[in-house]
Motif scaffolding. Structure first.
Motif: not given
Length: 534
Positions: A56-57, A132-136, A139-147, A367-379
């Motif tokens: 789910v995006v 441009v929205v990434n749809l990948t 592994e194991g991720q079922t929800v892809l947050p996009v802002q 520069a303009s970039a954004s991302g999503y860090a999943p729970g427990g990520a160290s980087s």
């Protein structure tokens, strides 16, 4: 299936009659008739459920300054045309959504191989932008947050004006039309008298029109905030960096867009005096490259003409860049500069990234970039070296780095700009107290309260009023995980049951909960099928 049961029942009765007549042990050869079994009362049957979605995006459209959701329209594009591979969570093909309310969810067709899609977003009071929205997913991720962040026309560092004009029956104005903004974000359009305004098909546009011009201060993050994504290609040694922008939109009262002109018009934009060309500060008479972005296709094009650096404005410390064009779109005056070829990474120290994850943005004039860090990520690798080039990040790029949750609670803020072509260290501090809850979802038949079914394939979203919605992780068996809710706060919950009853698809449901850490539940009443048989 039920018709088969009835046929078998009839066959059984007929067989019983036949067999009892042929093999009765009654010496008088009397026929013994076995009465048919009385049918039972109707049985209420719960509906079948679809499989849970593999991906789910979970998208939110927000104000870039406040991170509050913005009601907007979106269009999905692939290679300049409407996408045929995007579906809503019910599996219906969609190429656009009108009135998202600021939050929406979608996925891609089961057989689709696309890894990204262009999403064009427009909203009243905001400068439209393509993403441009990434749809990948990982592994194991079922929800892809996009802002998707839009910039208000009243935001700091941008300018905007709308000028009305009357167009004659031949598609031209008897007078010159001038729309001009001022300051460091100045931009303008000058349409000479007698020039015919035409739509995309070449037909004259007549009657009342509005000329809307927007610009941005290219010495600040405002320029990359409104710049449509996709200006650069990945893997190049140099990038094209926008040093002046002008978004010119002309439309009639009936909604027809002006896309062409019978003769060239003049467009102007401010360019910071600090801009360099081949390592030397620009000066009057220099020429710079020109790119245009078509908001209807989401595609950038290199213009055959160039922009000329004009007069210097000492008050704003800018030059005026100008060019002529016979079509309308978003224009960017650019300069070539070495590209960032390193991975753009943020390392996290301090508090752990919470289970619902955190959003990361890097914003500046270059520069303009954004991302999503999943729970427990160290980087988090926001962009690979190749993608950094594609997103127009220069080798010397600096940016303000922010790490925050979906309700804009800030975990880290560099405040000032830091080098981002490489690795940034972010020490996280948990700003509020969070709780997690499970949410159980069932459906009960209105025609038999004893028949119910756990809703195992629903899409459940939750949010603080006015802020981004998060999609709950499906735990299976009708349970969903609400993560990182601000303790004591009231959340809006929306549910797409993704189940059909006898009336068709069950309508979306809404409720509210208060985050306290206790399990929550909701039962939905549906109309179920009834079957009869022995």
């Amino acid at each position: 299936m039920i018709s088969n049961k009835k046929s078998l029942l009839a066959l059984s009765v007929a067989s019983a009659l036949t067999l009892s007549g042929c093999f009765s042990d009654d010496d008088d050869n009397k026929v013994v008739v076995v009465p048919p079994t009385e049918p039972t009362d109707p049985v209420v049957v719960a509906p079948e459920l679809p499989d849970a979605l593999a991906l789910v995006v979970s998208a939110n459209i927000v104000d870039a300054a406040t991170q509050r959701v913005v009601d907007a329209d979106v269009r999905f594009l692939e290679n300049g045309v409407a996408s045929q591979n995007i579906v809503d969570v019910d599996g219906n093909a969609i190429s656009m959504i009108e009135g998202t309310g600021g939050s929406f969810a979608f996925t891609k067709k089961d057989d689709a191989t696309l890894t990204e899609v262009t999403v064009s977003v427009t909203a009243d009071g905001y400068i439209g932008k393509s993403f441009v929205v990434n749809l990948t997913a990982q592994e194991g991720q079922t929800v892809l947050p996009v802002q998707l962040a839009l910039t208000s026309k009243n935001a700091e560092g941008v300018s905007d004006t709308v000028v009305p004009a009357t167009i004659g029956g031949d598609g031209s104005s008897a007078e010159e039309i001038v729309a001009q903004t001022s300051g460091k974000a100045a931009a303008g359009a000058n349409i000479p008298a007698g020039v015919i305004l035409r739509d995309a098909s070449g037909n004259p546009v007549t009657g009342q029109v509005s000329v809307n011009v927007s610009g941005a201060d290219a010495s600040t993050s405002a320029v990359t905030a409104i710049l449509p994504e996709g200006l650069n290609a990945g893997g190049a040694a140099n990038i094209e960096q926008a040093v002046g922008v002008a978004n010119v939109l002309v439309s009639s009262a009936s909604g027809s867009k002006v896309k062409q002109f019978s003769n060239p018009i003049t467009v102007t934009t401010s360019i910071p005096a600090t801009t360099t060309l081949n390592g030397v500060p620009i000066k009057t008479g220099d020429t710079l490259s020109l790119k245009s972005h078509n908001e209807d296709t989401g595609v950038w094009t290199a213009e055959s003409t160039q922009a000329t650096v004009g007069s210097f404005n000492a008050e704003t410390n800018t030059y005026t860049g100008s060019f002529q064009t016979d079509h309308l779109t978003f224009f960017a005056i650019t300069r070539s500069t070495p590209a960032c070829t390193n991975d753009m990474v943020v390392n996290f120290t301090g508090a752990a990234v919470p289970s619902a994850g955190l959003l990361v943005t890097e914003t500046s004039s270059d520069a303009s970039a954004s991302g999503y860090a999943p729970g427990g990520a160290s980087s988090l690798r926001i962009l690979s070296g190749e993608l950094a080039t594609r997103y127009g990040v220069s080798a010397e790029a600096t940016a303000r780095v922010r790490v925050f949750d979906f309700s804009n609670n800030v975990w880290f803020d560099s405040i000032s700009e830091v080098p981002v072509c490489g690795t940034v260290q972010a020490e996280l501090v948990e700003p509020v107290s969070y709780v997690d809850e499970t949410f159980s979802l069932t459906a009960t038949c209105s025609n038999d309260a004893n028949v119910s079914v756990p809703l195992t394939a629903s899409v459940v979203r939750y949010s603080l009023p006015g802020f981004s919605a998060k999609t709950a992780v499906n735990l299976g068996a009708g349970s969903y995980q609400f993560s990182d809710m601000v303790e004591g706060s009231t959340y809006n919950v929306s549910i797409n049951p993704r189940v059909n009853d006898t009336n068709g698809p069950v309508a979306a449901q809404t409720t509210t909960i208060t985050a306290g850490g206790a399990a929550e539940s909701l039962n939905i009443t549906i109309s179920c099928s009834e079957v009869t048989g022995a």
